[in-house]
Structures are given as structure tokens and as C-alpha cells.
Design an enzyme around this catalytic site. Structure first.
Site, mmCIF file in Angstrom:
data_model
loop_
_atom_site.group_PDB
_atom_site.id
_atom_site.type_symbol
_atom_site.label_atom_id
_atom_site.label_comp_id
_atom_site.label_asym_id
_atom_site.label_seq_id
_atom_site.Cartn_x
_atom_site.Cartn_y
_atom_site.Cartn_z
ATOM 1 C CG ASP A 31 -2.195 0.965 0.937
ATOM 2 O OD1 ASP A 31 -3.195 0.491 1.308
ATOM 3 O OD2 ASP A 31 -1.843 1.825 0.715
ATOM 4 C CB THR A 35 -6.313 6.858 0.625
ATOM 5 O OG1 THR A 35 -6.903 5.812 -0.207
ATOM 6 C CG2 THR A 35 -6.494 7.847 -1.037
ATOM 7 C CB ALA A 70 -3.866 -0.688 -4.288
ATOM 8 C CB THR A 113 -17.298 -0.811 -9.142
ATOM 9 O OG1 THR A 113 -18.366 0.406 -8.631
ATOM 10 C CG2 THR A 113 -16.084 -0.009 -9.893
ATOM 11 C CE1 TYR A 137 -13.047 3.755 -8.137
ATOM 12 C CE2 TYR A 137 -15.950 3.511 -8.576
ATOM 13 C CZ TYR A 137 -14.413 2.591 -7.784
ATOM 14 O OH TYR A 137 -14.958 2.134 -7.701
ATOM 15 C CG LEU A 184 -25.765 8.232 3.109
ATOM 16 C CD1 LEU A 184 -26.270 9.989 2.708
ATOM 17 C CD2 LEU A 184 -27.339 7.546 2.352
ATOM 18 N N GLY A 277 -23.718 12.305 -12.272
ATOM 19 C CA GLY A 277 -23.194 10.857 -12.490
ATOM 20 C C GLY A 277 -23.681 10.323 -11.421
#
Ligand code: UDP
Length: 316
Positions: A31, A35, A70, A113, A137, A184, A277
Site C-alpha cells: 500500500d 489514502t 489499491a 464496481t 472512475y 453517505l 453522475g
């Protein structure tokens, strides 16, 4: 197995690394801490600080597989700075795939995703749905999925892509703590903790029952279970793709209400403009994962997902 976990200092990566260690695997975390947090790397894992695209020398040690978490994962940022996503996500993944090929690393489980599908034509979303990502993304993750398919076919890699819907919840000391929080549930919990004054609901005029967007929240521990099943079921020369969600959708208002119940805080919410988006409804069909991997999400109740996230948020 000896496994390389890229992004193992991040939210989903650290929970997976912890669960893999518990299952008896040897885990090396790679890593770059862009982030992630060094103290999120689970005890028992070897930690190497570096870029997932520079995994060649590590992989030369001999690994049974790679779990590639990652990535850059902020939708808004991906629209403003696409190069960060094309180079940072796609470029890095191609370097990793080359390194795996050159070192004969046999297995790959990749964090893909729901954003690869874009605005769905049918809900719940199956893996056969068209892939028209609405943001960079999602496009970068789709490009990696396509690359994995061809590397698997040409070089015999046993590969699985897992397309996550909205990951939430926490596991022991491992949870969501992004420096820039956009998701959220952690944002709503920050309001409960007094770290923010209110939550903004991005639009209340969506074509849904209460006018707010609907998402499918999957517990991070259920997600980790799916990764272990994927490792077991991966077949050489094959790339399989699975959606991972709980199969039921909750609106932004329902999420905020659940957070109010769980935390006992009032949590003021205001309506803000829609976010670019955002599709109105994203709910997964996880039938394929259930049938082929034998995956069964256990923690599908929104209140328990929020409770786990709340317990973690209060401690950190
Ligand atoms: N959302 C919101 N306010 C926020 C953050 C998110 O209303 O401060 C909405 C967002 O528009 C989406 C849902 O909550 O409909 C889930 O967003 P999140 O960023 O958590 O995940 P995404 O669905 O983008 O992966």
C-alpha cells in the site's frame, strides 16, 4: 496460500486482510498510504509501503495470488482529474498484471464496481447488463476488467472480478475513515458525532418512492467472505465477474432515518442539488455469486450494518 493484498491499509482491503489472516493465509500488504493508514494493516500481515504497479520484485518471491484493492475511488475527482484514474487505476493494474504474468502468479481477485454499469436499464442489475459507466472512475474499473479477461485467456490467469455495490459496516478495528469522506453512511455518522452540522441529500426529485436515490448496501464482512470464495473457485484461464450486493435497496432518506434510530441523534438533513453522475437506483442481482460461489450475505439488515459502522466511528 501466500497472498499479496494491494491496498490492504484501506477500508475494504484491511478488512479482507484481517479475514484472510484469520482463515490461516499468509498475507503481505502492499500500500502506498496515499489514502490508507499504516495502523489499519492488520497484525500478522507483513507490510510493504509502495505502489501496486511496482509489485514485480515482491511477486518474484512467489505468491499464490493477488487481491487487488489499491485504487483511486472518488467519482467527483475522477471527472475533474481523469488522468489520475487512467494512470493511477488502469496504468497501475496493467503493471500489476504484467508482473503477475512475468512471475507466474496464478490467481487474481479484483475489486471492481457497480459503477461499471452506469445508469441501469433493468434493476436488479445482472452481470449481463450493458456496461456504460457514467463516470471516469467506473470507466477505469471497466477497462481493468477487460484487460483481466484478455490476460486470463492468454496467460492462464485464474481471475475473478467482484463488482461491489455500496460497501458499508466495519469489522473490529477496521472500518471506513477517509480523509475526504464522500460516502453517505460515514457522513451521516459524522453528523451524529458532532463533526458536521448536517447531511445534504443530493436531490429529492428522483423517480423513486420518496424522491431520494436508492442504493444496495453490502456489509464489508460479507464482501470479505466473497473474496475468499472467489479465491477458492477461480479457474486457470478464466475470468469470472460477480456482482456483490445485499439485493435490497434503501433510499438516502431511509439510510438517514436508520442512522437516527441507531445513534439516537436527530441528524439534521437538508436537500441539495443532485450530484453529477449519480444513477437513481442501483441494486444488485447477486444470484450468480450465490449460485457459483455459494456466497450468501449474512448481514443484510441495514440497522446492523449501520450499528457496526457507528461502533467503529465512535472509536475512531
Ligand atoms: N449522498 C447524499 N449525500 C451525501 C453523500 C451521498 O445524498 O453527503 C447520496 C448519493 O447521491 C447516493 C447515495 O447517497 O445517492 C450513496 O452515495 P455514496 O457516495 O455513499 O455511494 P455511491 O452510490 O456514490 O457509490
Amino acid at each position: 496460500m501466500k497472498l499479496l493484498v494491494t491496498g490492504g491499509a484501506g477500508y475494504v482491503g484491511s478488512v479482507n486482510a484481517a479475514r484472510l489472516l484469520e482463515a490461516g493465509h499468509e498475507v503481505v500488504v502492499l500500500d502506498d498510504l496515499s489514502t490508507g493508514h499504516a495502523d489499519a494493516v492488520p497484525h500478522g500481515a507483513r507490510f510493504v509501503e509502495g505502489d501496486a504497479g511496482d509489485a514485480g520484485s515482491l511477486l518474484a518471491e512467489g505468491f499464490d495470488g493477488v487481491l487487488h484493492f489499491a485504487a483511486k475511488s472518488l467519482v467527483g475527482e475522477s471527472m475533474e482529474n481523469p488522468a489520475k484514474y487512467w494512470h493511477g487505476n488502469v496504468g497501475t493494474a496493467l503493471n500489476l498484471l504484467d508482473a503477475m504474468r512475468d512471475n507466474g502468479t496464478p490467481r487474481l481477485v479484483f475489486s471492481s464496481t457497480a459503477a461499471t454499469y452506469g445508469e441501469p436499464e433493468e434493476v436488479p442489475i445482472k452481470e449481463s447488463a450493458p456496461t456504460w459507466p457514467t463516470n471516469t472512475y467506473g470507466a477505469s474499473k471497466l477497462a481493468i476488467d477487460l484487460a483481466i479477461t484478455s490476460y486470463a485467456a492468454a496467460h492462464g490467469l485464474a481471475a475473478v472480478s467482484l463488482r461491489y455495490f455500496n460497501v458499508a459496516g466495519a469489522y473490529m478495528n477496521y472500518g471506513e475513515r477517509h480523509t475526504v469522506e464522500t460516502h453517505l453512511i460515514p457522513i451521516v455518522l459524522q453528523v451524529a458525532l458532532g463533526q458536521r452540522e448536517q447531511v445534504q441529500m443530493y436531490g429529492d426529485d428522483w423517480p423513486t418512492e420518496d424522491g431520494t436515490c436508492i442504493r444496495d448496501y453490502v456489509h464489508v464482512v460479507d464482501l470479505a467472505d466473497a473474496h475468499q470464495l472467489a479465491l477458492q473457485h477461480a479457474e486457470p484461464g478464466t475470468h469470472r465477474i460477480y456482482n456483490l450486493g445485499s439485493g435490497s435497496g434503501f433510499s438516502v432518506k431511509q439510510v438517514i432515518d436508520t442512522c437516527r434510530q441507531v445513534t439516537g441523534h436527530a441528524i439534521p438533513a437538508t436537500v441539495a442539488p443532485r450530484r453529477a453522475g449519480d444513477p437513481a437506483v442501483l441494486v444488485a442481482s447477486s444470484e450468480r455469486a450465490q449460485e457459483e460461489l455459494g456466497w450468501k450475505p449474512q448481514r443484510t439488515d441495514l440497522a446492523s450494518i449501520v450499528s457496526d459502522a457507528w461502533e467503529f466511528a465512535r472509536k475512531h
